[in-house]
Design a protein around this motif. Structure first.
Motif, mmCIF file in Angstrom:
data_model
loop_
_atom_site.group_PDB
_atom_site.id
_atom_site.type_symbol
_atom_site.label_atom_id
_atom_site.label_comp_id
_atom_site.label_asym_id
_atom_site.label_seq_id
_atom_site.Cartn_x
_atom_site.Cartn_y
_atom_site.Cartn_z
ATOM 1 N N THR A 55 0.836 -1.215 0.000
ATOM 2 C CA THR A 55 0.000 0.000 0.000
ATOM 3 C C THR A 55 0.865 1.257 0.000
ATOM 4 O O THR A 55 0.399 2.324 -0.394
ATOM 5 N N VAL A 56 2.118 1.118 0.424
ATOM 6 C CA VAL A 56 3.048 2.240 0.448
ATOM 7 C C VAL A 56 3.865 2.305 -0.833
ATOM 8 O O VAL A 56 3.915 3.340 -1.502
ATOM 9 N N VAL A 57 4.491 1.189 -1.212
ATOM 10 C CA VAL A 57 5.479 1.208 -2.304
ATOM 11 C C VAL A 57 4.866 0.957 -3.674
ATOM 12 O O VAL A 57 5.512 1.191 -4.692
ATOM 13 N N GLU A 58 3.623 0.464 -3.726
ATOM 14 C CA GLU A 58 2.929 0.294 -5.011
ATOM 15 C C GLU A 58 1.510 0.853 -4.905
ATOM 16 O O GLU A 58 0.529 0.127 -5.091
ATOM 17 N N PRO A 59 1.388 2.147 -4.627
ATOM 18 C CA PRO A 59 0.059 2.746 -4.476
ATOM 19 C C PRO A 59 -0.716 2.803 -5.775
ATOM 20 O O PRO A 59 -1.921 3.071 -5.759
ATOM 21 N N THR A 60 -0.049 2.553 -6.883
ATOM 22 C CA THR A 60 -0.709 2.512 -8.187
ATOM 23 C C THR A 60 -1.645 1.321 -8.319
ATOM 24 O O THR A 60 -2.461 1.276 -9.238
ATOM 25 N N GLY A 61 -1.537 0.341 -7.429
ATOM 26 C CA GLY A 61 -2.383 -0.838 -7.528
ATOM 27 C C GLY A 61 -3.221 -1.112 -6.304
ATOM 28 O O GLY A 61 -4.163 -1.900 -6.371
ATOM 29 N N CYS A 62 -2.876 -0.512 -5.171
ATOM 30 C CA CYS A 62 -3.619 -0.838 -3.954
ATOM 31 C C CYS A 62 -3.485 0.288 -2.944
ATOM 32 O O CYS A 62 -2.616 1.160 -3.077
ATOM 33 N N GLY A 63 -4.352 0.249 -1.948
ATOM 34 C CA GLY A 63 -4.325 1.252 -0.892
ATOM 35 C C GLY A 63 -5.182 0.801 0.266
ATOM 36 O O GLY A 63 -5.851 -0.242 0.199
ATOM 37 N N LEU A 64 -5.194 1.579 1.335
ATOM 38 C CA LEU A 64 -5.991 1.224 2.501
ATOM 39 C C LEU A 64 -7.487 1.289 2.217
ATOM 40 O O LEU A 64 -8.289 0.746 2.976
ATOM 41 N N GLY A 65 -7.864 1.938 1.136
ATOM 42 C CA GLY A 65 -9.265 2.010 0.748
ATOM 43 C C GLY A 65 -9.649 0.978 -0.284
ATOM 44 O O GLY A 65 -10.669 1.124 -0.964
ATOM 45 N N GLY A 66 -8.867 -0.102 -0.401
ATOM 46 C CA GLY A 66 -9.144 -1.146 -1.378
ATOM 47 C C GLY A 66 -9.844 -2.346 -0.770
ATOM 48 O O GLY A 66 -10.361 -2.305 0.347
ATOM 49 N N ASP A 67 -9.852 -3.442 -1.521
ATOM 50 C CA ASP A 67 -10.448 -4.710 -1.114
ATOM 51 C C ASP A 67 -9.398 -5.804 -1.160
ATOM 52 O O ASP A 67 -8.339 -5.635 -1.778
ATOM 53 N N ALA A 68 -9.705 -6.948 -0.555
ATOM 54 C CA ALA A 68 -8.743 -8.042 -0.526
ATOM 55 C C ALA A 68 -9.456 -9.389 -0.497
ATOM 56 O O ALA A 68 -10.600 -9.498 -0.040
ATOM 57 N N PHE A 69 -8.742 -10.410 -0.976
ATOM 58 C CA PHE A 69 -9.180 -11.805 -0.906
ATOM 59 C C PHE A 69 -7.952 -12.653 -0.577
ATOM 60 O O PHE A 69 -6.829 -12.296 -0.941
ATOM 61 N N ALA A 70 -8.177 -13.792 0.075
ATOM 62 C CA ALA A 70 -7.047 -14.663 0.406
ATOM 63 C C ALA A 70 -7.487 -16.121 0.427
ATOM 64 O O ALA A 70 -8.637 -16.443 0.747
ATOM 65 N N ILE A 71 -6.543 -16.988 0.073
ATOM 66 C CA ILE A 71 -6.687 -18.426 0.268
ATOM 67 C C ILE A 71 -5.483 -18.873 1.089
ATOM 68 O O ILE A 71 -4.340 -18.581 0.730
ATOM 69 N N VAL A 72 -5.743 -19.552 2.196
ATOM 70 C CA VAL A 72 -4.684 -19.972 3.114
ATOM 71 C C VAL A 72 -4.727 -21.492 3.288
ATOM 72 O O VAL A 72 -5.780 -22.057 3.606
ATOM 73 N N TRP A 73 -3.565 -22.130 3.077
ATOM 74 C CA TRP A 73 -3.390 -23.525 3.471
ATOM 75 C C TRP A 73 -2.705 -23.486 4.834
ATOM 76 O O TRP A 73 -1.575 -23.009 4.965
ATOM 77 N N ASP A 74 -3.391 -23.953 5.872
ATOM 78 C CA ASP A 74 -2.859 -23.817 7.224
ATOM 79 C C ASP A 74 -2.011 -25.007 7.654
ATOM 80 O O ASP A 74 -1.578 -25.092 8.812
ATOM 81 N N GLY A 75 -1.755 -25.934 6.732
ATOM 82 C CA GLY A 75 -1.023 -27.156 7.047
ATOM 83 C C GLY A 75 -1.925 -28.366 7.073
ATOM 84 O O GLY A 75 -1.448 -29.507 7.019
ATOM 85 N N ARG A 76 -3.230 -28.133 7.130
ATOM 86 C CA ARG A 76 -4.201 -29.227 7.173
ATOM 87 C C ARG A 76 -5.347 -29.041 6.178
ATOM 88 O O ARG A 76 -5.842 -29.997 5.605
ATOM 89 N N GLU A 77 -5.788 -27.791 5.996
ATOM 90 C CA GLU A 77 -6.927 -27.533 5.119
ATOM 91 C C GLU A 77 -6.852 -26.129 4.545
ATOM 92 O O GLU A 77 -6.058 -25.295 4.995
ATOM 93 N N LEU A 78 -7.710 -25.882 3.550
ATOM 94 C CA LEU A 78 -7.779 -24.573 2.898
ATOM 95 C C LEU A 78 -8.852 -23.704 3.537
ATOM 96 O O LEU A 78 -9.907 -24.199 3.960
ATOM 97 N N HIS A 79 -8.571 -22.404 3.554
ATOM 98 C CA HIS A 79 -9.528 -21.411 4.029
ATOM 99 C C HIS A 79 -9.599 -20.294 2.995
ATOM 100 O O HIS A 79 -8.568 -19.840 2.493
ATOM 101 N N GLY A 80 -10.795 -19.830 2.691
ATOM 102 C CA GLY A 80 -10.980 -18.733 1.741
ATOM 103 C C GLY A 80 -11.585 -17.532 2.429
ATOM 104 O O GLY A 80 -12.564 -17.655 3.185
#
Length: 535
Positions: free
Chosen positions: A60-85
């Motif tokens: 959000t600091v070094v690439e403000p051309t693509g993102c900022g604190l006023g944006g949105d986000a999505f994530a997929i996490v493998w925690d070692g056992r299962e996936l979370h979206g």
């Protein structure tokens, strides 16, 4: 030696000749300073989520051309056992309605009436509370340091900054924040953002509460009211990031996972399912027949996306129905190997997004994406805060009765999508993504084909020239695309345009982290400034 490593092609068939990066702990982002921020968390004993969050905050600091604190986000996490979206995209203000925008003459691309409730901060907090292992202040320290002490602007970001300045310089707060001395910073110049540093510190101190229910929320609403927006304190207070799981689609020996709608990842899943049904893989990777089938499957998937993708609370068709094997076989049967089709689909536009992937020695993997949508988004920056707002509201439809028609407290159809691949037995395989607006689902298809079906190493897959459907029989390709393949595609009826210049503006930027036995191999797109780092 332990662990079974997949068989990969380690050659450098494309122009970049970057080497893939290998290690037991790895971070790949679109900006080197953000990659280093993530690596610092891993070196400090943090996990992949800590690394992803440090990289995301730094971006959000070094690439403000693509993102900022006023944006949105999505994530997929493998925690070692299962996936979370995780879906951390925001909903529309309660005051938004078809009538509201009819009075404005349509849904704008710029200004406060293009901005939905920002979700990225809620996404950071949700990830940290569930999976983070380091103190939030430690994770945010690199980003705060870059903002307060300054950082040298990287070359691709400088190009995008200049383009954004030309388009958005008249928007409220933009010039004050992003045009010091009246112009965009040039590559190599130091840029500081003290207001953003203070805002990040407040977010850390309150664990995000200030953004949705405190001083920052009040600043957002006051700024909106002063500039014709409809955002209210109640809109911010009622926002929540949601753990939504993933949608999955078998592709050869892999299973591809995407965030469910309102994200557009379902288009990638549908296209890959069609390609499996069509029998892709029988011809060489960059053969015109493989490219043709991929383009045709993507066009069919985008046609369905344009018609049906929406906030799931308002969808007319269940996402699973678009991925039924019989339906995908029927759609795949529409692919004519001898002729380009002309299904109805929208013409994708370039977008501004940042994607990162991380993996740690403990086996945790993260696929994470955040975005302000079209470059700097709406162009609005809240005075004294450094908060730049996305323009996701422009992703709504103004067509009466459409599933994605604009309305109150509704998530728009969203181009931002992280992807994840598992083996058929459910074990983790690859975290990957391709930035660039509606190019993203098309990029996911191309990365999955290259790495998971044809065994290219992740760096070669990121280096490879790309195609992008543009509507009807239109296809854009990069200048390095094989001229003979272009000729053959045209003979099949494709209207092929070779787009000059840097691919980052229209063909996106990929980051990939592939599990390799007990370690990882990563690739980072040469179209952007970023890199993969590991130890």
């Amino acid at each position: 030696m332990t662990g079974d490593a997949p068989t990969l092609d380690w050659s450098h068939p494309h122009a970049s000749r970057r080497s893939p990066v290998l290690g037991r702990n790895v971070v790949a982002t679109s900006q080197p300073l953000a990659a280093q921020a993530g690596l610092r968390m891993l070196l400090d004993g943090g996990n992949a989520v800590d690394a992803a969050l440090a990289g995301a905050m730094a971006l959000t600091v070094v690439e403000p051309t693509g993102c900022g604190l006023g944006g949105d986000a999505f994530a997929i996490v493998w925690d070692g056992r299962e996936l979370h979206g995780l879906n951390a995209s925001g909903r529309s203000p309660a005051a938004w309605s078809p009538q509201y925008f009819a009075a404005l003459g349509g849904i704008p691309e710029r200004g406060w009436n293009a901005a939905t409730v920002p979700g990225v901060v809620s996404g950071w907090m949700a990830l940290w509370r569930r999976f983070g292992s380091l103190p939030l202040a430690r994770i945010a320290q690199p980003a705060i340091g870059y903002a307060r002490q300054g950082f040298p602007v990287s070359p691709v970001v400088a190009q995008l900054w200049a383009l954004g300045a030309a388009r958005l310089g008249d928007q409220p707060g933009f010039a004050e924040c992003f045009l010091p001395g009246g112009r965009a910073p040039r590559a190599g110049e130091i840029f500081r953002n003290e207001a953003l540093a203070r805002t990040l510190e407040l977010i850390v101190q309150t664990e995000g509460e200030a953004f949705y229910r405190g001083a920052l929320a009040r600043a957002l609403v006051q700024h909106a009211q002063a500039h014709g927006g409809a955002l209210s304190l109640q809109d911010l207070d009622e926002h929540r990031a949601d753990w939504v799981g993933t949608l999955a689609q078998r592709f050869g020996d892999s299973v591809i996972h995407e965030i469910p709608p309102n994200g557009q990842g379902i288009a990638a899943l549908a296209a890959l399912g069609m390609l499996d049904a069509h029998g892709v893989g029988g011809h060489p990777l960059d053969d015109a027949r493989t490219v043709h089938a991929s383009i045709e499957a993507m066009k069919l998937a985008l046609a369905d996306l344009d018609e049906y993708n929406a906030d799931p609370a308002h969808a007319r068709v269940a996402p699973a129905d678009l991925l039924r094997p019989d339906y995908l076989r029927a759609r795949a049967a529409l692919i004519d190997p001898l002729r380009a089709g002309d299904p109805a689909c929208g013409a994708p536009r370039p977008g501004g997004t940042v994607y990162l992937a991380a993996g740690d020695a403990g086996g945790m993997m993260v696929s994470f994406i955040q975005s302000n949508y079209m470059g700097f988004g709406s162009g609005v920056v809240v005075a004294g805060t450094g908060i730049s707002l996305q323009n996701r509201g422009h992703g709504f439809s103004a067509v009466p009765g459409h599933a994605n028609e604009v309305g109150p407290r509704k998530r728009p159809s969203h181009t931002v999508l992280p992807a994840f691949a598992t083996h058929a037995d459910g074990t983790p395989q690859m975290a990957f993504g391709v930035m660039g607006g509606p190019m993203q689902s098309q990029g996911h298809v191309q990365m999955a084909l290259r790495v998971l079906r044809y065994g290219q190493n992740p760096q070669a897959a990121a280096d490879a020239p790309r195609w992008r459907v543009t509507g009807g029989r239109g296809v854009a390709v990069e200048p390095s695309f094989d001229a003979d393949v272009v000729r053959r595609l045209r003979a099949l009826g494709h209207d092929v345009t070779v787009e000059p210049g840097s691919g980052v503006f229209a063909f996106g930027g990929a980051q990939l982290v592939l599990r390799l036995g007990d370690a990882y191999v990563a690739g980072s797109d040469p179209r952007k400034d970023g890199c993969a780092v590991a130890f």
